[in-house]
Design a protein around this motif. Structure first.
Motif, PDB file in Angstrom:
ATOM      1  N   ALA A  23       2.674  -0.044  -9.184  1.00 13.59           N
ATOM      2  CA  ALA A  23       2.396   1.318  -8.732  1.00 13.59           C
ATOM      3  C   ALA A  23       3.003   2.376  -9.653  1.00 13.59           C
ATOM      4  O   ALA A  23       2.287   3.275 -10.106  1.00 13.59           O
ATOM      5  CB  ALA A  23       2.871   1.498  -7.287  1.00 13.59           C
ATOM      6  N   PRO A  24       4.292   2.324  -9.991  1.00 12.22           N
ATOM      7  CA  PRO A  24       4.822   3.359 -10.890  1.00 12.22           C
ATOM      8  C   PRO A  24       4.302   3.243 -12.306  1.00 12.22           C
ATOM      9  O   PRO A  24       4.103   4.264 -12.983  1.00 12.22           O
ATOM     10  CB  PRO A  24       6.337   3.148 -10.822  1.00 12.22           C
ATOM     11  CG  PRO A  24       6.524   1.744 -10.390  1.00 12.22           C
ATOM     12  CD  PRO A  24       5.369   1.459  -9.476  1.00 12.22           C
ATOM     13  N   ALA A  75       0.830  -1.202   0.000  1.00 12.20           N
ATOM     14  CA  ALA A  75       0.000   0.000   0.000  1.00 12.20           C
ATOM     15  C   ALA A  75       0.866   1.255   0.000  1.00 12.20           C
ATOM     16  O   ALA A  75       0.558   2.242  -0.686  1.00 12.20           O
ATOM     17  CB  ALA A  75      -0.928  -0.004   1.217  1.00 12.20           C
ATOM     18  N   GLU A  76       1.951   1.219   0.745  1.00 10.91           N
ATOM     19  CA  GLU A  76       2.841   2.378   0.801  1.00 10.91           C
ATOM     20  C   GLU A  76       3.451   2.668  -0.573  1.00 10.91           C
ATOM     21  O   GLU A  76       3.668   3.833  -0.936  1.00 10.91           O
ATOM     22  CB  GLU A  76       3.942   2.145   1.831  1.00 10.91           C
ATOM     23  CG  GLU A  76       4.963   3.269   1.940  1.00 10.91           C
ATOM     24  CD  GLU A  76       4.355   4.623   2.297  1.00 10.91           C
ATOM     25  OE1 GLU A  76       4.954   5.657   1.941  1.00 10.91           O
ATOM     26  OE2 GLU A  76       3.267   4.647   2.913  1.00 10.91           O
ATOM     27  N   ASN A  77       3.730   1.626  -1.339  1.00 13.66           N
ATOM     28  CA  ASN A  77       4.249   1.847  -2.692  1.00 13.66           C
ATOM     29  C   ASN A  77       3.254   2.641  -3.531  1.00 13.66           C
ATOM     30  O   ASN A  77       3.639   3.559  -4.272  1.00 13.66           O
ATOM     31  CB  ASN A  77       4.571   0.511  -3.360  1.00 13.66           C
ATOM     32  CG  ASN A  77       5.834  -0.129  -2.813  1.00 13.66           C
ATOM     33  OD1 ASN A  77       6.776   0.556  -2.443  1.00 13.66           O
ATOM     34  ND2 ASN A  77       5.841  -1.445  -2.735  1.00 13.66           N
ATOM     35  N   PHE A  78       1.979   2.303  -3.435  1.00 10.54           N
ATOM     36  CA  PHE A  78       0.960   3.035  -4.209  1.00 10.54           C
ATOM     37  C   PHE A  78       0.816   4.468  -3.702  1.00 10.54           C
ATOM     38  O   PHE A  78       0.687   5.406  -4.501  1.00 10.54           O
ATOM     39  CB  PHE A  78      -0.371   2.292  -4.165  1.00 10.54           C
ATOM     40  CG  PHE A  78      -0.426   1.143  -5.125  1.00 10.54           C
ATOM     41  CD1 PHE A  78      -0.768   1.349  -6.458  1.00 10.54           C
ATOM     42  CD2 PHE A  78      -0.110  -0.139  -4.721  1.00 10.54           C
ATOM     43  CE1 PHE A  78      -0.800   0.298  -7.359  1.00 10.54           C
ATOM     44  CE2 PHE A  78      -0.134  -1.200  -5.611  1.00 10.54           C
ATOM     45  CZ  PHE A  78      -0.477  -0.986  -6.935  1.00 10.54           C
ATOM     46  N   MET A 103       4.136  -7.947  -2.641  1.00 12.94           N
ATOM     47  CA  MET A 103       4.802  -6.672  -2.418  1.00 12.94           C
ATOM     48  C   MET A 103       5.698  -6.299  -3.600  1.00 12.94           C
ATOM     49  O   MET A 103       5.724  -5.146  -4.036  1.00 12.94           O
ATOM     50  CB  MET A 103       5.608  -6.724  -1.118  1.00 12.94           C
ATOM     51  CG  MET A 103       6.086  -5.368  -0.621  1.00 12.94           C
ATOM     52  SD  MET A 103       7.638  -4.867  -1.381  1.00 12.94           S
ATOM     53  CE  MET A 103       8.757  -6.067  -0.645  1.00 12.94           C
ATOM     54  N   LEU A 104       6.422  -7.278  -4.150  1.00 13.27           N
ATOM     55  CA  LEU A 104       7.299  -6.986  -5.283  1.00 13.27           C
ATOM     56  C   LEU A 104       6.494  -6.670  -6.543  1.00 13.27           C
ATOM     57  O   LEU A 104       6.941  -5.876  -7.387  1.00 13.27           O
ATOM     58  CB  LEU A 104       8.251  -8.154  -5.520  1.00 13.27           C
ATOM     59  CG  LEU A 104       9.303  -8.349  -4.414  1.00 13.27           C
ATOM     60  CD1 LEU A 104      10.165  -9.568  -4.698  1.00 13.27           C
ATOM     61  CD2 LEU A 104      10.170  -7.112  -4.260  1.00 13.27           C
ATOM     62  N   GLU A 105       5.320  -7.263  -6.679  1.00 13.17           N
ATOM     63  CA  GLU A 105       4.442  -6.868  -7.793  1.00 13.17           C
ATOM     64  C   GLU A 105       4.026  -5.406  -7.660  1.00 13.17           C
ATOM     65  O   GLU A 105       3.960  -4.674  -8.655  1.00 13.17           O
ATOM     66  CB  GLU A 105       3.211  -7.783  -7.815  1.00 13.17           C
ATOM     67  CG  GLU A 105       3.504  -9.199  -8.287  1.00 13.17           C
ATOM     68  CD  GLU A 105       2.534 -10.252  -7.780  1.00 13.17           C
ATOM     69  OE1 GLU A 105       2.824 -11.442  -7.948  1.00 13.17           O
ATOM     70  OE2 GLU A 105       1.505  -9.873  -7.180  1.00 13.17           O
ATOM     71  N   SER A 106       3.796  -4.966  -6.421  1.00  9.64           N
ATOM     72  CA  SER A 106       3.386  -3.572  -6.221  1.00  9.64           C
ATOM     73  C   SER A 106       4.504  -2.604  -6.596  1.00  9.64           C
ATOM     74  O   SER A 106       4.237  -1.470  -6.997  1.00  9.64           O
ATOM     75  CB  SER A 106       2.956  -3.340  -4.763  1.00  9.64           C
ATOM     76  OG  SER A 106       4.069  -3.276  -3.887  1.00  9.64           O
TER      77      SER A 106
END
Length: 519
Positions: free
Chosen positions: A177-178, A123-126, A170-173
């Protein structure tokens, strides 16, 4: 193989059978109906199947992504509008935290305590890229009275994302996200060993209001679905995280299409421990750095180089601590090292352990714990006196196995650190500030930590050198990868121009006067 009537203990309640692709906003079976088995690492029992994607499925996913890019609203939204959707995605990701932790632990073999929090990190990545895409600025240059120059930033197009099996969600995010923040549409190919948690993305994106076709997912084997994605003419760029051999094949396969590539590959990262370091902190950090996530982490400090005056004491303490690490079922909150992801990978790691027995001194671990006769369990394994020619010194193992080697001088330590094909991360332990900076600068690695394990700021670059990767992501570098930069030059006054066919040159014309700019 049929799914057993009685599933293994600890299986999450919501498991699709089979796990479908997601194409154009809808779940989809493979065009030919093919599936593959998915195993629980703690038992190696089949607990579900996943749709096995082929060329036809990749074609359908890329076509959906291309339609969404060419005709849909997503690439044309203002940055602030996309950022709002990314914020809702972050909220939706956090809402599945407990379910995700159960899925990740069960599907990957990670200890449940380490699987928890993956949703918060995702979530933090997004949220980070939602903020960054709004805050970013583009270059503009003005030549008073003559010209205005500015940069348009546009999403590249359809992004092919190929992700690994360690902390997969998490690694997919990190890639999703970017890519989405930049305005791209995507086709995700998750690792075949761990397809379970990726099945949550469709639900998350639907809840957040992401338009159909912007996100597509094709499960499958890398040599089939992954290769079809990399070579597809409708895919504009590829981001890959995985092992170096696969990265080389992707590099070759992408060459014909001249696709943009970002690849974070293998690592064999050194931790240099000098005699003046805080040895207690260095011990804690290097143990965590190689045994957390079952040792299946690209930045693992899997080679520990220790100054000879403290070497024997350090090895003794390290071996004692490693032997005390609790190996157990992934769903046990007391477990520190769980089960390796797949029997194929377990056999590979054990081959390195067997090789290490003939190359160095085994001081801890080296085999399966007696209380865990089934599944892919390996006790934390420590080799000492490892020569730099040894396989366990040179090659990435990606498991709970560490090589410890002594050094006498700073130059020798740096030489040992750099004497491998890889260059992802490095760790320096010393209380001499000048030495810390000097040694960090000399280490051939994309990232170096001083007196710390892998604690990362999302604004900083992530990536390696040598055989550890191509390009770097993180912060604005990720947005740079997923966007094209177009320079626009606007004349603000008369432009001196040679009048071909009308006679003569204007010696003010910068082209003919040799000037390289209007400044």
């Amino acid at each position: 193989m049929n799914i057993p009537d009685s599933l293994p203990d600890g299986v999450p309640a919501t498991i699709p059978d089979p796990i479908p692709h997601h194409i154009g906003g809808e779940p989809a079976a493979s065009a030919d109906g093919a599936t593959f088995d998915v195993l629980a690492p703690a038992t190696n029992e089949v607990y579900t199947r996943a749709a096995a994607g082929g060329k036809a499925d990749v074609d359908a996913a890329v076509a959906a992504a291309r339609r969404a890019f060419a005709d849909g609203p997503w690439p044309r939204m203002r940055d602030r509008e996309r950022a709002r959707v990314l914020g809702r995605i972050a909220d939706a990701v956090e809402s599945v935290d407990e379910e995700l932790a159960a899925m990740e632990s069960f599907d990957t073999g990670l200890p449940i305590t380490q699987a928890k929090g993956q949703a918060r990190r995702a979530a933090e990545n997004f949220r980070f890229f939602a903020d960054l895409v709004v805050a970013r600025s583009d270059d503009a240059y003005k030549v008073p009275g003559l010209q205005l120059n500015y940069v348009n930033r546009k999403p590249v197009g359809v992004a092919g994302l190929i992700t690994p099996w360690n902390t997969p969600f998490m690694l997919e995010s990190w890639k999703l996200a970017p890519a989405l923040a930049a305005g791209c549409t995507v086709v995700l190919k998750p690792a075949e060993f761990t397809p379970l948690s990726a099945s949550l993305w469709a639900r998350v994106f639907a809840a957040a209001g992401l338009p159909d076709g912007v996100f597509n997912l094709v499960n499958g084997i890398g040599e089939v679905a992954g290769e079809a994605l990399v070579t597809h003419p409708g895919v504009d760029l590829v981001s890959f995280t995985g092992e170096t051999g696969t990265g080389r094949r992707i590099f070759a396969n992408a060459a014909d299409g001249l696709k943009g590539l970002s690849m974070e590959l293998g690592g064999k990262s050194p931790a240099l421990v000098f005699a003046d370091a805080d040895l207690d902190a260095a011990l804690d950090s290097t143990l965590f750095g190689v045994f957390s996530l079952n040792g299946e982490r690209c930045t693992a400090s899997s080679r520990i180089l220790v100054e000879r005056s403290v070497y024997d004491a350090f090895v003794s303490r390290y071996a004692e601590r490693a032997a005390a690490v609790k190996v157990g079922p992934p769903d046990d909150p007391a477990t520190e090292v769980g089960a390796l992801v797949h029997p194929e990978h377990f056999r590979r790691v054990m081959d390195y352990v067997d090789s290490g027995r003939s190359e160095a001194e085994l001081v801890a671990g080296g085999g399966r714990p007696e209380h865990l006769p089934d599944g892919n369990y390996l006790s934390p394994t420590v080799f000492a006196g490892v020569p730099p020619t040894a396989r366990i010194f040179q090659e990435e193992i990606f498991g709970p196995v560490v090589a410890i080697t002594p050094f006498d001088t700073e130059d020798e330590a740096v030489g040992l650190a750099n004497d491998v094909p890889y260059g992802l991360a490095g760790y320096v332990w010393t209380n001499d500030l000048r030495r810390a900076h000097r040694v960090a600068d000399r280490i051939e690695a994309g990232m170096v930590w001083i007196n710390s394990h892998n604690v990362r700021d999302l604004r900083s670059p992530f990536g390696g050198v040598k055989a550890s990767g191509l390009g770097q992501e993180g912060g604005h570098r990720s947005l740079d990868f997923y966007t094209e930069q177009q320079a626009v030059h606007v004349a603000l006054g008369e432009v001196p121009t040679a009048r071909f066919g009308a006679g003569g040159y204007d010696d003010r014309d910068p082209f003919f006067s040799g000037a390289r700019s209007l400044r």
